[in-house]
Design a protein around this motif. Structure first.
Motif, PDB file in Angstrom:
ATOM      1  N   GLU A  83       0.818  -1.201   0.000  1.00  0.00           N
ATOM      2  CA  GLU A  83       0.000   0.000   0.000  1.00  0.00           C
ATOM      3  C   GLU A  83       0.854   1.254   0.000  1.00  0.00           C
ATOM      4  O   GLU A  83       0.485   2.286  -0.563  1.00  0.00           O
ATOM      5  CB  GLU A  83      -0.929   0.003   1.210  1.00  0.00           C
ATOM      6  CG  GLU A  83      -2.036  -1.044   1.136  1.00  0.00           C
ATOM      7  CD  GLU A  83      -2.937  -0.972   2.355  1.00  0.00           C
ATOM      8  OE1 GLU A  83      -3.137   0.142   2.882  1.00  0.00           O
ATOM      9  OE2 GLU A  83      -3.439  -2.018   2.789  1.00  0.00           O
ATOM     10  N   LEU A  84       2.003   1.182   0.663  1.00  0.00           N
ATOM     11  CA  LEU A  84       2.914   2.328   0.721  1.00  0.00           C
ATOM     12  C   LEU A  84       3.792   2.438  -0.524  1.00  0.00           C
ATOM     13  O   LEU A  84       4.620   3.329  -0.618  1.00  0.00           O
ATOM     14  CB  LEU A  84       3.809   2.217   1.961  1.00  0.00           C
ATOM     15  CG  LEU A  84       3.109   2.412   3.304  1.00  0.00           C
ATOM     16  CD1 LEU A  84       4.046   2.029   4.441  1.00  0.00           C
ATOM     17  CD2 LEU A  84       2.644   3.847   3.468  1.00  0.00           C
ATOM     18  N   GLY A  85       3.623   1.504  -1.468  1.00  0.00           N
ATOM     19  CA  GLY A  85       4.442   1.517  -2.665  1.00  0.00           C
ATOM     20  C   GLY A  85       5.804   0.882  -2.470  1.00  0.00           C
ATOM     21  O   GLY A  85       6.716   1.089  -3.270  1.00  0.00           O
ATOM     22  N   LEU A  86       5.949   0.089  -1.386  1.00  0.00           N
ATOM     23  CA  LEU A  86       7.239  -0.507  -1.050  1.00  0.00           C
ATOM     24  C   LEU A  86       7.218  -2.027  -1.144  1.00  0.00           C
ATOM     25  O   LEU A  86       8.098  -2.687  -0.593  1.00  0.00           O
ATOM     26  CB  LEU A  86       7.652  -0.092   0.365  1.00  0.00           C
ATOM     27  CG  LEU A  86       7.821   1.410   0.603  1.00  0.00           C
ATOM     28  CD1 LEU A  86       8.065   1.685   2.083  1.00  0.00           C
ATOM     29  CD2 LEU A  86       8.966   1.955  -0.227  1.00  0.00           C
ATOM     30  N   HIS A 132      -4.085   8.544  -2.178  1.00  0.00           N
ATOM     31  CA  HIS A 132      -2.982   9.475  -1.927  1.00  0.00           C
ATOM     32  C   HIS A 132      -1.979   8.928  -0.910  1.00  0.00           C
ATOM     33  O   HIS A 132      -1.099   9.673  -0.456  1.00  0.00           O
ATOM     34  CB  HIS A 132      -3.539  10.822  -1.442  1.00  0.00           C
ATOM     35  CG  HIS A 132      -4.376  11.522  -2.468  1.00  0.00           C
ATOM     36  ND1 HIS A 132      -3.846  12.271  -3.485  1.00  0.00           N
ATOM     37  CD2 HIS A 132      -5.724  11.547  -2.639  1.00  0.00           C
ATOM     38  CE1 HIS A 132      -4.814  12.755  -4.240  1.00  0.00           C
ATOM     39  NE2 HIS A 132      -5.963  12.329  -3.747  1.00  0.00           N
ATOM     40  N   ALA A 134       0.562   6.760  -1.127  1.00  0.00           N
ATOM     41  CA  ALA A 134       1.963   6.735  -1.548  1.00  0.00           C
ATOM     42  C   ALA A 134       2.566   8.136  -1.504  1.00  0.00           C
ATOM     43  O   ALA A 134       3.712   8.316  -1.073  1.00  0.00           O
ATOM     44  CB  ALA A 134       2.085   6.143  -2.952  1.00  0.00           C
ATOM     45  N   ALA A 137       3.101   9.043   2.155  1.00  0.00           N
ATOM     46  CA  ALA A 137       4.251   8.320   2.692  1.00  0.00           C
ATOM     47  C   ALA A 137       5.560   8.938   2.212  1.00  0.00           C
ATOM     48  O   ALA A 137       6.526   9.056   2.970  1.00  0.00           O
ATOM     49  CB  ALA A 137       4.180   6.851   2.294  1.00  0.00           C
ATOM     50  N   GLU A 138       5.610   9.346   0.962  1.00  0.00           N
ATOM     51  CA  GLU A 138       6.814   9.981   0.419  1.00  0.00           C
ATOM     52  C   GLU A 138       7.101  11.295   1.145  1.00  0.00           C
ATOM     53  O   GLU A 138       8.251  11.607   1.464  1.00  0.00           O
ATOM     54  CB  GLU A 138       6.631  10.233  -1.085  1.00  0.00           C
ATOM     55  CG  GLU A 138       7.789  10.942  -1.760  1.00  0.00           C
ATOM     56  CD  GLU A 138       9.054  10.089  -1.816  1.00  0.00           C
ATOM     57  OE1 GLU A 138      10.138  10.667  -2.073  1.00  0.00           O
ATOM     58  OE2 GLU A 138       8.965   8.864  -1.606  1.00  0.00           O
ATOM     59  N   TRP A 175      -5.518   3.882   7.445  1.00  0.00           N
ATOM     60  CA  TRP A 175      -4.288   4.654   7.548  1.00  0.00           C
ATOM     61  C   TRP A 175      -4.596   6.048   8.096  1.00  0.00           C
ATOM     62  O   TRP A 175      -5.531   6.710   7.649  1.00  0.00           O
ATOM     63  CB  TRP A 175      -3.623   4.789   6.188  1.00  0.00           C
ATOM     64  CG  TRP A 175      -2.955   3.537   5.708  1.00  0.00           C
ATOM     65  CD1 TRP A 175      -3.472   2.605   4.840  1.00  0.00           C
ATOM     66  CD2 TRP A 175      -1.650   3.065   6.060  1.00  0.00           C
ATOM     67  NE1 TRP A 175      -2.563   1.599   4.638  1.00  0.00           N
ATOM     68  CE2 TRP A 175      -1.442   1.850   5.360  1.00  0.00           C
ATOM     69  CE3 TRP A 175      -0.637   3.556   6.881  1.00  0.00           C
ATOM     70  CZ2 TRP A 175      -0.259   1.126   5.476  1.00  0.00           C
ATOM     71  CZ3 TRP A 175       0.540   2.839   7.000  1.00  0.00           C
ATOM     72  CH2 TRP A 175       0.727   1.640   6.301  1.00  0.00           C
TER      73      TRP A 175
END
Length: 315
Positions: A83-86, A132, A134, A137-138, A175
């Motif tokens: 979910e966090l793009g990781l 939104h 990702a 998180a960035e 989240w």
């Protein structure tokens, strides 16, 4: 000591002693032993002093026990990471750690990853759509301000805010962003962010502790949510169904206050109440297996709801 200094940079003897739960004298002795063994460990005296490793020195990952290897892979959460793009990054990191392990540890760690899976949302709710996440998180990672359009529960519903994102919390599949806004720190549902754009960099407070903030926030939320108490009766079936339908604090309050079952098997106890409107909707889940005794306001609201249902279904 080497891993701590490698991860955190300069540390004083007292800081090392507190972290490792040994005496300062032990730190001095071990530092001398490491230096004698050829480790580029240097110590400076004075208020700004401490121990540090020569820049560029890295120790190999050694001494990993079987239990530590297993626990390491329990902390790899593929769902939240994705979910966090990781997701790909987390998978690559696990592969690298596995490759560096001895064969026995590799087998045990792989067994953990294959036999335990985290599914954060509850049974009666799906994971929220967070388009939104990702970007948020960035911004948390790079310490960049966020300009957002946010939808809140009170009027005006849609507001614009400039936030300094301090951290993200995953709670029951949802989240939350903890961020500075003006002079205060607040919590925002990430799925309620309608638009976002990155702003300038900011300085994160050095003394901010995300876990401590969330613990305090959660305690305050529960205190504000529980504005009163309600006395209810539960049938034997209601007692059995109650833990599956209500929060742990509500179930605990009822269990601690409940008396002995009556001749009909019904049990009377007390639960925290947020508002008559909210509590009536919650208690209605149990249908005829619950009766509200007090307060009168909640009992009246239950009566209104039941009468309304009767009008709908009686015809």
């Amino acid at each position: 000591m080497l891993l701590l200094l490698q991860a955190r940079g300069r540390m004083t003897a007292r800081e090392l002693a507190e972290e490792l739960e040994v005496s300062v004298r032990t730190i001095y002795r071990d530092a001398e032993s490491l230096h004698a063994a050829g480790i580029p460990l240097y110590g400076d005296a004075g208020p700004a002093g401490g121990y540090q490793l020569l820049d560029g020195y890295r120790t190999r990952l050694t001494g990993l026990t079987a239990e530590e290897a297993e626990t390491l892979f329990l902390t790899g959460l593929p769902g939240p990471a994705a979910e966090l793009g990781l997701g790909q990054v987390a998978g690559a990191a696990q592969l690298k750690v596995l490759a560096a392990m001895p064969a026995e540890l590799r087998e045990r760690a792989g067994r953990i990853a294959a036999r335990f899976h985290l599914d954060a949302p509850g049974w009666y709710s799906d994971a929220e759509e967070t388009p939104h996440l990702a970007a948020v998180a960035e911004a948390v990672w790079t310490q960049r301000a966020l300009r957002v359009r946010y939808r809140r529960w009170r009027e005006p519903r849609d507001v614009e805010r400039t936030l300094h994102p301090y951290g993200l919390v995953l709670k029951a599949g949802r989240w939350y962003l903890v961020a500075g806004s003006g002079e205060r720190i607040a919590t925002y549902r990430v799925n309620q962010i309608l638009d976002s754009s990155e702003g300038d960099s900011f300085d994160r407070p050095a003394d901010f502790d995300l876990a401590a903030y969330w613990s305090s926030y959660r305690a305050d939320f529960l205190a504000r949510r529980q504005r009163g108490e309600a006395v209810i009766r539960l049938s034997p079936s209601g007692v059995e169904r109650f833990p599956d339908n209500y929060a742990a604090d509500v179930v605990k309050a009822f269990a601690e206050s409940a008396g002995e079952p009556g001749e009909d098997g019904w049990v009377t106890g007390t639960i925290p109440m947020e508002s008559a409107e909210h509590s009536a909707g919650e208690l209605l889940r149990l249908g005829p297996d619950v009766e509200v005794l007090e307060p009168a306001e909640l009992r009246a609201r239950m009566t209104d709801l039941v009468n309304g249902l009767s009008r709908i279904y009686a015809g």
